[in-house]
Each structure stands twice: as structure tokens, then as C-alpha cells.
Scaffold this motif. Structure first.
Motif, PDB file in Angstrom:
ATOM      1  N   GLN A 186      27.474  24.774 -48.802  1.00 23.63           N
ATOM      2  CA  GLN A 186      27.187  24.568 -50.229  1.00 23.63           C
ATOM      3  C   GLN A 186      25.891  23.789 -50.420  1.00 23.63           C
ATOM      4  O   GLN A 186      25.093  24.112 -51.296  1.00 23.63           O
ATOM      5  CB  GLN A 186      28.357  23.843 -50.916  1.00 23.63           C
ATOM      6  N   LEU A 187      25.691  22.771 -49.592  1.00 24.71           N
ATOM      7  CA  LEU A 187      24.460  21.991 -49.686  1.00 24.71           C
ATOM      8  C   LEU A 187      23.249  22.856 -49.319  1.00 24.71           C
ATOM      9  O   LEU A 187      22.238  22.838 -50.008  1.00 24.71           O
ATOM     10  CB  LEU A 187      24.537  20.754 -48.790  1.00 24.71           C
ATOM     11  N   ASP A 188      23.374  23.623 -48.232  1.00 21.18           N
ATOM     12  CA  ASP A 188      22.257  24.484 -47.826  1.00 21.18           C
ATOM     13  C   ASP A 188      21.949  25.536 -48.889  1.00 21.18           C
ATOM     14  O   ASP A 188      20.793  25.880 -49.111  1.00 21.18           O
ATOM     15  CB  ASP A 188      22.561  25.176 -46.495  1.00 21.18           C
ATOM     16  N   LYS A 189      22.972  26.029 -49.531  1.00 24.98           N
ATOM     17  CA  LYS A 189      22.790  27.091 -50.527  1.00 24.98           C
ATOM     18  C   LYS A 189      22.176  26.577 -51.833  1.00 24.98           C
ATOM     19  O   LYS A 189      21.345  27.240 -52.446  1.00 24.98           O
ATOM     20  CB  LYS A 189      24.137  27.750 -50.809  1.00 24.98           C
ATOM     21  N   HIS A 190      22.598  25.387 -52.281  1.00 27.17           N
ATOM     22  CA  HIS A 190      22.238  24.938 -53.625  1.00 27.17           C
ATOM     23  C   HIS A 190      21.231  23.789 -53.698  1.00 27.17           C
ATOM     24  O   HIS A 190      20.586  23.603 -54.732  1.00 27.17           O
ATOM     25  CB  HIS A 190      23.506  24.532 -54.389  1.00 27.17           C
ATOM     26  N   ALA A 191      21.120  22.987 -52.640  1.00 29.76           N
ATOM     27  CA  ALA A 191      20.195  21.849 -52.679  1.00 29.76           C
ATOM     28  C   ALA A 191      18.759  22.367 -52.667  1.00 29.76           C
ATOM     29  O   ALA A 191      18.470  23.442 -52.152  1.00 29.76           O
ATOM     30  CB  ALA A 191      20.441  20.926 -51.489  1.00 29.76           C
ATOM     31  N   ARG A 192      17.887  21.576 -53.276  1.00 27.65           N
ATOM     32  CA  ARG A 192      16.484  21.951 -53.391  1.00 27.65           C
ATOM     33  C   ARG A 192      15.634  20.872 -52.733  1.00 27.65           C
ATOM     34  O   ARG A 192      15.803  19.683 -52.995  1.00 27.65           O
ATOM     35  CB  ARG A 192      16.133  22.073 -54.872  1.00 27.65           C
ATOM     36  N   PHE A 193      14.729  21.292 -51.880  1.00 25.74           N
ATOM     37  CA  PHE A 193      13.831  20.371 -51.186  1.00 25.74           C
ATOM     38  C   PHE A 193      12.548  20.237 -51.997  1.00 25.74           C
ATOM     39  O   PHE A 193      11.989  21.242 -52.431  1.00 25.74           O
ATOM     40  CB  PHE A 193      13.518  20.916 -49.786  1.00 25.74           C
ATOM     41  N   ILE A 194      12.096  19.000 -52.214  1.00 25.55           N
ATOM     42  CA  ILE A 194      10.852  18.783 -52.953  1.00 25.55           C
ATOM     43  C   ILE A 194       9.911  17.883 -52.160  1.00 25.55           C
ATOM     44  O   ILE A 194      10.356  17.054 -51.364  1.00 25.55           O
ATOM     45  CB  ILE A 194      11.084  18.170 -54.358  1.00 25.55           C
ATOM     46  N   ARG A 195       8.631  18.085 -52.399  1.00 27.14           N
ATOM     47  CA  ARG A 195       7.587  17.199 -51.875  1.00 27.14           C
ATOM     48  C   ARG A 195       6.764  16.744 -53.069  1.00 27.14           C
ATOM     49  O   ARG A 195       6.341  17.563 -53.883  1.00 27.14           O
ATOM     50  CB  ARG A 195       6.680  17.950 -50.909  1.00 27.14           C
ATOM     51  N   LYS A 196       6.542  15.435 -53.167  1.00 30.14           N
ATOM     52  CA  LYS A 196       5.748  14.886 -54.270  1.00 30.14           C
ATOM     53  C   LYS A 196       4.723  13.906 -53.715  1.00 30.14           C
ATOM     54  O   LYS A 196       5.021  13.125 -52.805  1.00 30.14           O
ATOM     55  CB  LYS A 196       6.636  14.158 -55.288  1.00 30.14           C
ATOM     56  N   PRO A 197       3.519  13.908 -54.282  1.00 31.39           N
ATOM     57  CA  PRO A 197       2.491  12.970 -53.822  1.00 31.39           C
ATOM     58  C   PRO A 197       2.730  11.562 -54.367  1.00 31.39           C
ATOM     59  O   PRO A 197       3.443  11.370 -55.363  1.00 31.39           O
ATOM     60  CB  PRO A 197       1.207  13.556 -54.408  1.00 31.39           C
ATOM     61  N   SER A 198       2.115  10.606 -53.732  1.00 29.81           N
ATOM     62  CA  SER A 198       2.165   9.226 -54.200  1.00 29.81           C
ATOM     63  C   SER A 198       1.743   9.170 -55.669  1.00 29.81           C
ATOM     64  O   SER A 198       0.776   9.818 -56.063  1.00 29.81           O
ATOM     65  CB  SER A 198       1.218   8.375 -53.349  1.00 29.81           C
ATOM     66  N   ILE A 219      20.420  17.567 -55.202  1.00 33.35           N
ATOM     67  CA  ILE A 219      21.703  18.271 -55.241  1.00 33.35           C
ATOM     68  C   ILE A 219      22.092  18.396 -56.704  1.00 33.35           C
ATOM     69  O   ILE A 219      22.315  17.386 -57.378  1.00 33.35           O
ATOM     70  CB  ILE A 219      22.786  17.513 -54.448  1.00 33.35           C
ATOM     71  N   PRO A 220      22.163  19.627 -57.230  1.00 33.98           N
ATOM     72  CA  PRO A 220      22.445  19.826 -58.658  1.00 33.98           C
ATOM     73  C   PRO A 220      23.796  19.247 -59.075  1.00 33.98           C
ATOM     74  O   PRO A 220      24.738  19.184 -58.284  1.00 33.98           O
ATOM     75  CB  PRO A 220      22.454  21.349 -58.815  1.00 33.98           C
ATOM     76  N   ARG A 221      23.858  18.822 -60.334  1.00 32.55           N
ATOM     77  CA  ARG A 221      25.076  18.223 -60.878  1.00 32.55           C
ATOM     78  C   ARG A 221      26.306  19.084 -60.627  1.00 32.55           C
ATOM     79  O   ARG A 221      27.357  18.577 -60.246  1.00 32.55           O
ATOM     80  CB  ARG A 221      24.948  17.973 -62.382  1.00 32.55           C
ATOM     81  N   SER A 222      26.224  20.388 -60.848  1.00 32.79           N
ATOM     82  CA  SER A 222      27.393  21.252 -60.682  1.00 32.79           C
ATOM     83  C   SER A 222      27.916  21.196 -59.247  1.00 32.79           C
ATOM     84  O   SER A 222      29.127  21.157 -59.023  1.00 32.79           O
ATOM     85  CB  SER A 222      27.062  22.697 -61.074  1.00 32.79           C
ATOM     86  N   VAL A 223      27.023  21.165 -58.277  1.00 29.02           N
ATOM     87  CA  VAL A 223      27.420  21.075 -56.864  1.00 29.02           C
ATOM     88  C   VAL A 223      27.941  19.672 -56.570  1.00 29.02           C
ATOM     89  O   VAL A 223      28.957  19.508 -55.883  1.00 29.02           O
ATOM     90  CB  VAL A 223      26.241  21.448 -55.947  1.00 29.02           C
ATOM     91  N   PHE A 224      27.257  18.658 -57.082  1.00 27.63           N
ATOM     92  CA  PHE A 224      27.709  17.265 -56.932  1.00 27.63           C
ATOM     93  C   PHE A 224      29.141  17.121 -57.445  1.00 27.63           C
ATOM     94  O   PHE A 224      30.017  16.604 -56.746  1.00 27.63           O
ATOM     95  CB  PHE A 224      26.766  16.339 -57.701  1.00 27.63           C
ATOM     96  N   ASP A 225      29.395  17.604 -58.662  1.00 30.37           N
ATOM     97  CA  ASP A 225      30.739  17.502 -59.251  1.00 30.37           C
ATOM     98  C   ASP A 225      31.778  18.216 -58.405  1.00 30.37           C
ATOM     99  O   ASP A 225      32.869  17.677 -58.144  1.00 30.37           O
ATOM    100  CB  ASP A 225      30.755  18.078 -60.674  1.00 30.37           C
ATOM    101  N   ALA A 226      31.474  19.437 -57.969  1.00 33.98           N
ATOM    102  CA  ALA A 226      32.421  20.216 -57.169  1.00 33.98           C
ATOM    103  C   ALA A 226      32.717  19.529 -55.843  1.00 33.98           C
ATOM    104  O   ALA A 226      33.885  19.426 -55.435  1.00 33.98           O
ATOM    105  CB  ALA A 226      31.879  21.626 -56.935  1.00 33.98           C
ATOM    106  N   LEU A 227      31.674  19.024 -55.179  1.00 30.49           N
ATOM    107  CA  LEU A 227      31.877  18.381 -53.885  1.00 30.49           C
ATOM    108  C   LEU A 227      32.584  17.038 -54.016  1.00 30.49           C
ATOM    109  O   LEU A 227      33.343  16.648 -53.122  1.00 30.49           O
ATOM    110  CB  LEU A 227      30.548  18.234 -53.145  1.00 30.49           C
ATOM    111  N   MET A 228      32.355  16.327 -55.109  1.00 33.38           N
ATOM    112  CA  MET A 228      33.084  15.071 -55.335  1.00 33.38           C
ATOM    113  C   MET A 228      34.586  15.341 -55.458  1.00 33.38           C
ATOM    114  O   MET A 228      35.402  14.535 -55.024  1.00 33.38           O
ATOM    115  CB  MET A 228      32.568  14.352 -56.582  1.00 33.38           C
ATOM    116  N   LEU A 229      34.949  16.473 -56.042  1.00 36.42           N
ATOM    117  CA  LEU A 229      36.362  16.833 -56.191  1.00 36.42           C
ATOM    118  C   LEU A 229      36.986  17.330 -54.898  1.00 36.42           C
ATOM    119  O   LEU A 229      38.126  17.002 -54.583  1.00 36.42           O
ATOM    120  CB  LEU A 229      36.532  17.906 -57.274  1.00 36.42           C
ATOM    121  N   GLU A 230      36.249  18.128 -54.138  1.00 39.68           N
ATOM    122  CA  GLU A 230      36.873  18.827 -53.021  1.00 39.68           C
ATOM    123  C   GLU A 230      36.613  18.234 -51.645  1.00 39.68           C
ATOM    124  O   GLU A 230      37.309  18.579 -50.700  1.00 39.68           O
ATOM    125  CB  GLU A 230      36.465  20.299 -53.023  1.00 39.68           C
ATOM    126  N   SER A 231      35.646  17.340 -51.506  1.00 32.09           N
ATOM    127  CA  SER A 231      35.296  16.849 -50.176  1.00 32.09           C
ATOM    128  C   SER A 231      35.414  15.334 -50.067  1.00 32.09           C
ATOM    129  O   SER A 231      34.614  14.593 -50.634  1.00 32.09           O
ATOM    130  CB  SER A 231      33.859  17.273 -49.819  1.00 32.09           C
TER     131      SER A 231
END
Length: 156
Positions: A24-36, A109-121
Motif C-alpha cells: 500500500q505504501l509503495d502503491k500510494h506514497a509519493r516521493f518528493i525532492r525540494k530545494p533549500s 502518504i496520502p490521508r486516505s492511505v494514512f487513515d486506512a493503515l491506522m485502522l488495519e495495521s
């Protein structure tokens, strides 16, 4: 799908998660890079993602009534944003701003995934609350140090 690199190496407390949660994390999480100097999240906006810093440093700050930015704390590699976690848990808007002090790599990690994982894991829930608890303890210890209060002295 998140394929950038194994970002979980920065978060050893996630080592025990199940294959389902990992997927679920691999599918829905988003990787970002931001400059200083980049603003990662703004004050007075809804918390939409759990922020996990993989590399770099963020400064979390809040604007005071006189218009000055007050630094609340920093988030280093391997840490999550304490206030964002609190806002996600309470379904509230964020009251602070996160700014990259260095170049930053992070996972959202998007809210929808966060909420689901907080309930099930149980393992994901333990990860979130351990991070939250650690930051809360750090902040209380700093407040005690600045105020000169002895932790053994009762508050009246």
C-alpha cells in the motif's frame, strides 16, 4: 507507484510492517525532492499527507502576532512531522509552515492511505504513535529546560 529507492531504510520502525502494508505504501506514497528554501506545507491548510523526511532538514515555524516567524522545531532524516500527524489524527488544519532548510527528499502518504493503515495495521499505528510520542517528549523536555521547571516539582 513509489520506486525511487528504499526510503524505508530511513525509518527502521517500519521494518516489521506486513507485505500488504508495504504494498500500500509503495502503491500510494509519493516521493518528493525540494530545494533549500522551498515551502513544503503552509499554515492554515488542511493536512493531506503524512510527511516523512528521508534526507535533509525541514524547519517547522509559526507566524507570531507581530509577523515574525517562530521556529517550533526541526525535522531531520528519519523523522515525521509531529504537527501534521496531530492534524491528520484530529482532522484539523495545520497551524504551522514547513520550510526546507537544506535540499530535502521526503515521502508523502496520502490521508486516505494514512487513515486506512491506522485502522488495519498495528505496526503502522505503532510507528505513527512512537514518532508522535518521541517528538512530544522532546518538546516537553525543551520547554522544561527553557522554563527552569524541575520535572519532579508538581504543577499547581
Amino acid at each position: 507507484m513509489l520506486i525511487t529507492h528504499d526510503w524505508r531504510a530511513a525509518f527502521p520502525d517500519l521494518a516489521g510492517i506486513s507485505d500488504h502494508v508495504s504494498g500500500q505504501l509503495d502503491k500510494h506514497a509519493r516521493f518528493i525532492r525540494k530545494p533549500s528554501g522551498a515551502v513544503i506545507s503552509s499554515a492554515d491548510t488542511a493536512a493531506e499527507n503524512l510527511l516523512l523526511v528521508v534526507a535533509g532538514t525541514l524547519r517547522v515555524q509559526q507566524r507570531s502576532a507581530d509577523g515574525r516567524d517562530k521556529v517550533l522545531y526541526h525535522i531531520q532524516s528519519g523523522e515525521s512531522c509531529f504537527l501534521t500527524s496531530a492534524c491528520l489524527l484530529a482532522y484539523r488544519g495545520d497551524s504551522a509552515q514547513a520550510v526546507a532548510e537544506t535540499d530535502v527528499e521526503a515521502v508523502l502518504i496520502p490521508r486516505s492511505v494514512f487513515d486506512a493503515l491506522m485502522l488495519e495495521s498495528k505496526e503502522f499505528r505503532a510507528f505513527v504513535f512512537a514518532s508522535y510520542s518521541s517528538r512530544m517528549t522532546d518538546l516537553l523536555m525543551k520547554e522544561d529546560a527553557f522554563s527552569g521547571r524541575d520535572r519532579n516539582t508538581p504543577i499547581h
